[in-house]
Design a protein around this motif. Structure first.
Motif, PDB file in Angstrom:
ATOM      1  N   SER A   1      51.670  67.939  -3.665  1.00 39.24           N
ATOM      2  CA  SER A   1      52.427  68.992  -2.987  1.00 39.24           C
ATOM      3  C   SER A   1      52.824  68.649  -1.557  1.00 39.24           C
ATOM      4  CB  SER A   1      51.665  70.316  -3.021  1.00 39.24           C
ATOM      5  OG  SER A   1      50.443  70.193  -2.327  1.00 39.24           O
ATOM      6  N   GLN A   2      52.000  67.914  -0.829  1.00 42.05           N
ATOM      7  CA  GLN A   2      52.309  67.649   0.578  1.00 42.05           C
ATOM      8  C   GLN A   2      53.368  66.567   0.776  1.00 42.05           C
ATOM      9  OE1 GLN A   2      48.777  66.478   2.613  1.00 42.05           O
ATOM     10  NE2 GLN A   2      48.282  64.859   1.171  1.00 42.05           N
ATOM     11  N   TYR A   3      53.750  65.871  -0.297  1.00 43.79           N
ATOM     12  CA  TYR A   3      54.729  64.785  -0.167  1.00 43.79           C
ATOM     13  C   TYR A   3      56.042  65.085  -0.883  1.00 43.79           C
ATOM     14  CZ  TYR A   3      50.620  62.336   1.463  1.00 43.79           C
ATOM     15  OH  TYR A   3      49.492  61.977   2.164  1.00 43.79           O
ATOM     16  N   ARG A   4      56.314  66.363  -1.146  1.00 37.01           N
ATOM     17  CA  ARG A   4      57.554  66.753  -1.828  1.00 37.01           C
ATOM     18  C   ARG A   4      58.773  66.446  -0.981  1.00 37.01           C
ATOM     19  NH1 ARG A   4      56.891  72.912  -2.860  1.00 37.01           N
ATOM     20  NH2 ARG A   4      55.960  72.790  -0.840  1.00 37.01           N
ATOM     21  N   PRO A   5      59.918  66.263  -1.576  1.00 34.81           N
ATOM     22  CA  PRO A   5      60.212  66.190  -3.013  1.00 34.81           C
ATOM     23  C   PRO A   5      59.948  64.789  -3.576  1.00 34.81           C
ATOM     24  CG  PRO A   5      62.245  65.989  -1.781  1.00 34.81           C
ATOM     25  CD  PRO A   5      61.130  66.216  -0.769  1.00 34.81           C
ATOM     26  N   TRP A   6      59.800  64.757  -4.897  1.00 33.29           N
ATOM     27  CA  TRP A   6      59.517  63.528  -5.628  1.00 33.29           C
ATOM     28  C   TRP A   6      60.722  63.134  -6.462  1.00 33.29           C
ATOM     29  CZ3 TRP A   6      55.057  60.845  -4.940  1.00 33.29           C
ATOM     30  CH2 TRP A   6      54.030  61.503  -4.257  1.00 33.29           C
ATOM     31  N   SER A   7      60.876  61.828  -6.637  1.00 30.34           N
ATOM     32  CA  SER A   7      61.911  61.340  -7.550  1.00 30.34           C
ATOM     33  C   SER A   7      61.249  60.485  -8.620  1.00 30.34           C
ATOM     34  CB  SER A   7      62.990  60.557  -6.809  1.00 30.34           C
ATOM     35  OG  SER A   7      62.441  59.427  -6.183  1.00 30.34           O
ATOM     36  N   LEU A   8      61.755  60.607  -9.814  1.00 30.12           N
ATOM     37  CA  LEU A   8      61.248  59.838 -10.943  1.00 30.12           C
ATOM     38  C   LEU A   8      61.764  58.411 -10.820  1.00 30.12           C
ATOM     39  CD1 LEU A   8      59.749  59.878 -13.687  1.00 30.12           C
ATOM     40  CD2 LEU A   8      61.948  60.484 -14.732  1.00 30.12           C
ATOM     41  N   GLN A   9      60.850  57.455 -10.780  1.00 40.19           N
ATOM     42  CA  GLN A   9      61.236  56.048 -10.660  1.00 40.19           C
ATOM     43  C   GLN A   9      61.374  55.390 -12.028  1.00 40.19           C
ATOM     44  OE1 GLN A   9      62.082  54.590  -7.634  1.00 40.19           O
ATOM     45  NE2 GLN A   9      61.998  56.766  -7.171  1.00 40.19           N
TER      46      GLN A   9
ATOM     47  N   THR B   1      52.280  63.071 -19.252  1.00 39.63           N
ATOM     48  CA  THR B   1      52.721  64.380 -19.707  1.00 39.63           C
ATOM     49  C   THR B   1      53.413  64.259 -21.052  1.00 39.63           C
ATOM     50  OG1 THR B   1      53.954  66.366 -19.089  1.00 39.63           O
ATOM     51  CG2 THR B   1      54.979  64.262 -18.572  1.00 39.63           C
ATOM     52  N   SER B   2      53.559  65.386 -21.721  1.00 40.78           N
ATOM     53  CA  SER B   2      54.362  65.426 -22.945  1.00 40.78           C
ATOM     54  C   SER B   2      55.699  66.126 -22.689  1.00 40.78           C
ATOM     55  CB  SER B   2      53.607  66.125 -24.073  1.00 40.78           C
ATOM     56  OG  SER B   2      53.268  67.435 -23.686  1.00 40.78           O
ATOM     57  N   ASP B   3      55.888  66.663 -21.478  1.00 42.16           N
ATOM     58  CA  ASP B   3      57.150  67.314 -21.105  1.00 42.16           C
ATOM     59  C   ASP B   3      57.548  66.828 -19.714  1.00 42.16           C
ATOM     60  OD1 ASP B   3      59.282  68.948 -20.474  1.00 42.16           O
ATOM     61  OD2 ASP B   3      58.331  70.785 -21.161  1.00 42.16           O
ATOM     62  N   LEU B   4      58.278  65.753 -19.688  1.00 45.33           N
ATOM     63  CA  LEU B   4      58.600  65.067 -18.441  1.00 45.33           C
ATOM     64  C   LEU B   4      59.415  65.933 -17.484  1.00 45.33           C
ATOM     65  CD1 LEU B   4      58.179  62.384 -17.036  1.00 45.33           C
ATOM     66  CD2 LEU B   4      60.214  61.520 -18.197  1.00 45.33           C
ATOM     67  N   LYS B   5      60.408  66.624 -17.997  1.00 45.60           N
ATOM     68  CA  LYS B   5      61.291  67.427 -17.143  1.00 45.60           C
ATOM     69  C   LYS B   5      60.518  68.542 -16.433  1.00 45.60           C
ATOM     70  CE  LYS B   5      65.626  69.987 -17.259  1.00 45.60           C
ATOM     71  NZ  LYS B   5      66.748  70.446 -18.066  1.00 45.60           N
ATOM     72  N   SER B   6      59.712  69.280 -17.176  1.00 49.82           N
ATOM     73  CA  SER B   6      58.986  70.384 -16.545  1.00 49.82           C
ATOM     74  C   SER B   6      57.869  69.875 -15.628  1.00 49.82           C
ATOM     75  CB  SER B   6      58.426  71.341 -17.597  1.00 49.82           C
ATOM     76  OG  SER B   6      57.384  70.746 -18.313  1.00 49.82           O
ATOM     77  N   ARG B   7      57.305  68.733 -15.945  1.00 45.94           N
ATOM     78  CA  ARG B   7      56.245  68.185 -15.087  1.00 45.94           C
ATOM     79  C   ARG B   7      56.820  67.744 -13.742  1.00 45.94           C
ATOM     80  NH1 ARG B   7      51.825  68.968 -13.070  1.00 45.94           N
ATOM     81  NH2 ARG B   7      50.401  67.244 -12.812  1.00 45.94           N
ATOM     82  N   LEU B   8      57.988  67.105 -13.750  1.00 44.05           N
ATOM     83  CA  LEU B   8      58.629  66.717 -12.498  1.00 44.05           C
ATOM     84  C   LEU B   8      58.974  67.959 -11.677  1.00 44.05           C
ATOM     85  CD1 LEU B   8      59.817  64.638 -10.574  1.00 44.05           C
ATOM     86  CD2 LEU B   8      61.923  64.702 -11.944  1.00 44.05           C
ATOM     87  N   GLN B   9      59.455  68.989 -12.341  1.00 44.86           N
ATOM     88  CA  GLN B   9      59.781  70.239 -11.656  1.00 44.86           C
ATOM     89  C   GLN B   9      58.528  70.833 -11.016  1.00 44.86           C
ATOM     90  OE1 GLN B   9      61.760  73.108 -14.141  1.00 44.86           O
ATOM     91  NE2 GLN B   9      61.734  74.689 -12.573  1.00 44.86           N
ATOM     92  N   LYS B  10      57.408  70.792 -11.735  1.00 44.36           N
ATOM     93  CA  LYS B  10      56.153  71.332 -11.202  1.00 44.36           C
ATOM     94  C   LYS B  10      55.703  70.551  -9.961  1.00 44.36           C
ATOM     95  CE  LYS B  10      51.800  73.192 -12.707  1.00 44.36           C
ATOM     96  NZ  LYS B  10      51.037  73.627 -13.863  1.00 44.36           N
ATOM     97  N   HIS B  11      55.840  69.230 -10.000  1.00 47.27           N
ATOM     98  CA  HIS B  11      55.495  68.429  -8.819  1.00 47.27           C
ATOM     99  C   HIS B  11      56.367  68.842  -7.638  1.00 47.27           C
ATOM    100  CE1 HIS B  11      52.578  65.552 -10.333  1.00 47.27           C
ATOM    101  NE2 HIS B  11      53.334  65.311 -11.385  1.00 47.27           N
TER     102      HIS B  11
ATOM    103  N   LEU C   1      56.140  57.405 -13.243  1.00 43.67           N
ATOM    104  CA  LEU C   1      55.898  56.958 -11.884  1.00 43.67           C
ATOM    105  C   LEU C   1      56.848  57.700 -10.956  1.00 43.67           C
ATOM    106  CD1 LEU C   1      55.327  54.492 -13.944  1.00 43.67           C
ATOM    107  CD2 LEU C   1      55.152  53.165 -11.874  1.00 43.67           C
ATOM    108  N   LEU C   2      56.264  58.363  -9.969  1.00 43.38           N
ATOM    109  CA  LEU C   2      57.042  59.116  -8.989  1.00 43.38           C
ATOM    110  C   LEU C   2      56.931  58.461  -7.626  1.00 43.38           C
ATOM    111  CD1 LEU C   2      55.872  62.780  -9.755  1.00 43.38           C
ATOM    112  CD2 LEU C   2      57.841  61.558 -10.706  1.00 43.38           C
TER     113      LEU C   2
END
Length: 81
Positions: free
Chosen positions: A40-48, A21-31, A6-7
């Motif tokens: 993309s229009q609401y960057r940056p995201w934080s992992l909740q 996802t199976s790779d949380l770190k890289s998926r958050l980076q991609k977001h 949840l972001l």
């Protein structure tokens, strides 16, 4: 492992995103790099929060639940800060 995550947008706090996802770190980076058109229009995201599952079908079922009306109510009450 497979993760349902949840972001929350840091610039638009009412914008939230649920993903799998199976790779949380890289998926958050991609977001946060704008690699996902839905976020993309609401960057940056934080992992909740995130929940780990051993199998993808388990994770996909939980993701689908969280995107349902009752799942959103559960997430709003128990998973979002």
């Amino acid at each position: 492992m497979h993760y349902v995550y949840l972001l929350q947008s840091q610039t638009h706090p009412n914008q939230r995103y649920i993903g799998l996802t199976s790779d949380l770190k890289s998926r958050l980076q991609k977001h946060n790099e704008g690699g996902s058109p839905h976020t993309s229009q609401y960057r940056p995201w934080s992992l909740q929060t995130y929940v780990a599952f051993q199998t993808r079908p388990q994770a996909a079922a939980f993701e689908s639940y969280l995107k349902s009306a009752s799942g959103r109510a559960f997430a709003n009450k128990r998973l979002w800060p």
